[in-house]
Design a protein around this motif. Structure first.
Motif, PDB file in Angstrom:
ATOM      1  N   ARG A  99      10.084   2.325   1.217  1.00 39.27           N
ATOM      2  CA  ARG A  99       9.756   3.754   1.302  1.00 39.27           C
ATOM      3  C   ARG A  99       9.415   4.394  -0.036  1.00 39.27           C
ATOM      4  O   ARG A  99       8.635   5.317  -0.090  1.00 39.27           O
ATOM      5  CB  ARG A  99      10.845   4.534   2.017  1.00 39.27           C
ATOM      6  CG  ARG A  99      12.069   4.822   1.190  1.00 39.27           C
ATOM      7  CD  ARG A  99      13.050   5.652   1.939  1.00 39.27           C
ATOM      8  NE  ARG A  99      13.387   4.932   3.162  1.00 39.27           N
ATOM      9  CZ  ARG A  99      14.324   5.261   3.995  1.00 39.27           C
ATOM     10  NH1 ARG A  99      15.031   6.316   3.762  1.00 39.27           N
ATOM     11  NH2 ARG A  99      14.575   4.562   5.063  1.00 39.27           N
ATOM     12  N   ASP A 100       9.999   3.906  -1.127  1.00 37.97           N
ATOM     13  CA  ASP A 100       9.709   4.504  -2.435  1.00 37.97           C
ATOM     14  C   ASP A 100       8.231   4.407  -2.787  1.00 37.97           C
ATOM     15  O   ASP A 100       7.690   5.291  -3.445  1.00 37.97           O
ATOM     16  CB  ASP A 100      10.536   3.839  -3.541  1.00 37.97           C
ATOM     17  CG  ASP A 100      12.018   4.151  -3.426  1.00 37.97           C
ATOM     18  OD1 ASP A 100      12.373   5.112  -2.713  1.00 37.97           O
ATOM     19  OD2 ASP A 100      12.815   3.424  -4.040  1.00 37.97           O
ATOM     20  N   ILE A 101       7.584   3.335  -2.364  1.00 35.60           N
ATOM     21  CA  ILE A 101       6.156   3.218  -2.661  1.00 35.60           C
ATOM     22  C   ILE A 101       5.292   3.574  -1.458  1.00 35.60           C
ATOM     23  O   ILE A 101       4.227   4.139  -1.606  1.00 35.60           O
ATOM     24  CB  ILE A 101       5.782   1.818  -3.191  1.00 35.60           C
ATOM     25  CG1 ILE A 101       6.155   0.709  -2.198  1.00 35.60           C
ATOM     26  CG2 ILE A 101       6.402   1.578  -4.542  1.00 35.60           C
ATOM     27  CD1 ILE A 101       5.707  -0.666  -2.595  1.00 35.60           C
ATOM     28  N   SER A 102       5.739   3.256  -0.265  1.00 33.62           N
ATOM     29  CA  SER A 102       4.878   3.452   0.904  1.00 33.62           C
ATOM     30  C   SER A 102       4.693   4.922   1.264  1.00 33.62           C
ATOM     31  O   SER A 102       3.651   5.306   1.798  1.00 33.62           O
ATOM     32  CB  SER A 102       5.425   2.692   2.114  1.00 33.62           C
ATOM     33  OG  SER A 102       6.646   3.228   2.549  1.00 33.62           O
ATOM     34  N   ARG A 103       5.663   5.760   0.976  1.00 37.79           N
ATOM     35  CA  ARG A 103       5.565   7.181   1.342  1.00 37.79           C
ATOM     36  C   ARG A 103       4.935   8.037   0.256  1.00 37.79           C
ATOM     37  O   ARG A 103       4.695   9.219   0.444  1.00 37.79           O
ATOM     38  CB  ARG A 103       6.937   7.740   1.682  1.00 37.79           C
ATOM     39  CG  ARG A 103       7.479   7.172   2.963  1.00 37.79           C
ATOM     40  CD  ARG A 103       8.751   7.855   3.352  1.00 37.79           C
ATOM     41  NE  ARG A 103       9.294   7.254   4.559  1.00 37.79           N
ATOM     42  CZ  ARG A 103      10.391   7.654   5.131  1.00 37.79           C
ATOM     43  NH1 ARG A 103      11.070   8.660   4.619  1.00 37.79           N
ATOM     44  NH2 ARG A 103      10.818   7.065   6.218  1.00 37.79           N
ATOM     45  N   SER A 104       4.677   7.453  -0.887  1.00 43.59           N
ATOM     46  CA  SER A 104       4.116   8.225  -1.991  1.00 43.59           C
ATOM     47  C   SER A 104       2.613   7.978  -2.102  1.00 43.59           C
ATOM     48  O   SER A 104       2.021   7.304  -1.282  1.00 43.59           O
ATOM     49  CB  SER A 104       4.810   7.812  -3.293  1.00 43.59           C
ATOM     50  OG  SER A 104       4.506   6.463  -3.579  1.00 43.59           O
ATOM     51  N   ALA A 105       2.042   8.531  -3.132  1.00 52.47           N
ATOM     52  CA  ALA A 105       0.609   8.341  -3.383  1.00 52.47           C
ATOM     53  C   ALA A 105       0.413   7.649  -4.722  1.00 52.47           C
ATOM     54  O   ALA A 105      -0.558   7.887  -5.424  1.00 52.47           O
ATOM     55  CB  ALA A 105      -0.102   9.683  -3.355  1.00 52.47           C
ATOM     56  N   ILE A 106       1.351   6.768  -5.085  1.00 53.07           N
ATOM     57  CA  ILE A 106       1.262   6.073  -6.370  1.00 53.07           C
ATOM     58  C   ILE A 106       0.422   4.819  -6.235  1.00 53.07           C
ATOM     59  O   ILE A 106       0.267   4.267  -5.150  1.00 53.07           O
ATOM     60  CB  ILE A 106       2.659   5.700  -6.913  1.00 53.07           C
ATOM     61  CG1 ILE A 106       3.372   4.745  -5.948  1.00 53.07           C
ATOM     62  CG2 ILE A 106       3.489   6.930  -7.184  1.00 53.07           C
ATOM     63  CD1 ILE A 106       4.643   4.146  -6.491  1.00 53.07           C
ATOM     64  N   GLY A 107      -0.115   4.371  -7.334  1.00 49.22           N
ATOM     65  CA  GLY A 107      -0.853   3.117  -7.345  1.00 49.22           C
ATOM     66  C   GLY A 107      -2.287   3.282  -7.767  1.00 49.22           C
ATOM     67  O   GLY A 107      -2.698   4.314  -8.291  1.00 49.22           O
ATOM     68  N   GLU A 108      -3.056   2.242  -7.518  1.00 49.70           N
ATOM     69  CA  GLU A 108      -4.451   2.183  -7.924  1.00 49.70           C
ATOM     70  C   GLU A 108      -5.351   2.243  -6.698  1.00 49.70           C
ATOM     71  O   GLU A 108      -5.198   1.448  -5.771  1.00 49.70           O
ATOM     72  CB  GLU A 108      -4.682   0.868  -8.674  1.00 49.70           C
ATOM     73  CG  GLU A 108      -6.080   0.653  -9.146  1.00 49.70           C
ATOM     74  CD  GLU A 108      -6.261  -0.699  -9.826  1.00 49.70           C
ATOM     75  OE1 GLU A 108      -7.427  -1.028 -10.114  1.00 49.70           O
ATOM     76  OE2 GLU A 108      -5.290  -1.426 -10.057  1.00 49.70           O
ATOM     77  N   ALA A 109      -6.279   3.171  -6.704  1.00 48.25           N
ATOM     78  CA  ALA A 109      -7.252   3.266  -5.621  1.00 48.25           C
ATOM     79  C   ALA A 109      -8.209   2.087  -5.728  1.00 48.25           C
ATOM     80  O   ALA A 109      -8.703   1.786  -6.814  1.00 48.25           O
ATOM     81  CB  ALA A 109      -8.007   4.579  -5.701  1.00 48.25           C
ATOM     82  N   PHE A 147       0.833  -1.194   0.000  1.00 47.39           N
ATOM     83  CA  PHE A 147       0.000   0.000   0.000  1.00 47.39           C
ATOM     84  C   PHE A 147       0.870   1.247   0.000  1.00 47.39           C
ATOM     85  O   PHE A 147       1.943   1.261   0.584  1.00 47.39           O
ATOM     86  CB  PHE A 147      -0.888   0.028   1.248  1.00 47.39           C
ATOM     87  CG  PHE A 147      -1.898  -1.081   1.286  1.00 47.39           C
ATOM     88  CD1 PHE A 147      -3.125  -0.930   0.659  1.00 47.39           C
ATOM     89  CD2 PHE A 147      -1.633  -2.263   1.948  1.00 47.39           C
ATOM     90  CE1 PHE A 147      -4.063  -1.947   0.691  1.00 47.39           C
ATOM     91  CE2 PHE A 147      -2.560  -3.286   1.980  1.00 47.39           C
ATOM     92  CZ  PHE A 147      -3.784  -3.124   1.347  1.00 47.39           C
ATOM     93  N   SER A 148       0.402   2.293  -0.643  1.00 42.84           N
ATOM     94  CA  SER A 148       1.062   3.585  -0.523  1.00 42.84           C
ATOM     95  C   SER A 148       0.276   4.417   0.487  1.00 42.84           C
ATOM     96  O   SER A 148      -0.815   4.052   0.892  1.00 42.84           O
ATOM     97  CB  SER A 148       1.150   4.288  -1.880  1.00 42.84           C
ATOM     98  OG  SER A 148      -0.120   4.530  -2.412  1.00 42.84           O
TER      99      SER A 148
END
Length: 86
Positions: free
Chosen positions: A66-76, A53-54
């Motif tokens: 951290r590259d993905i968890s701290r950002s808001a990238i991905g699919e809702a 999850f981000s």
């Protein structure tokens, strides 16, 4: 309704605004995959699923994602979509 899901308890209404975590009212999945090497004693020889999850707000200094968890990238994804994914 105020958000108090995590230890920060920022109190925002996630239906109308984003919280400290930069997340709204539905989860954002940055990545999902079959993970064959995670905890072999419980995942067996076929592996297990991994969902990343981000929008994490803990900001741990030792985070390996951290590259993905701290950002808001991905699919809702709503609850039904998450259920199907799991």
């Amino acid at each position: 309704m105020t958000c108090n899901i995590c230890p920060r308890k920022c109190g925002v209404d996630r239906e109308t605004q984003k919280g400290f975590c930069n997340s709204g009212n539905i989860a954002t999945v940055a990545k999902h995959m079959l993970h064959k090497w995670e905890e072999p004693s419980i995942s067996g020889y076929k592996g297990s699923g991994a969902v990343f999850f981000s929008g994490c707000n803990l900001k741990c200094v030792y985070c390996q994602n951290r590259d993905i968890s701290r950002s808001a990238i991905g699919e809702a994804m709503n609850v039904d979509q998450l259920s199907d994914l799991f």
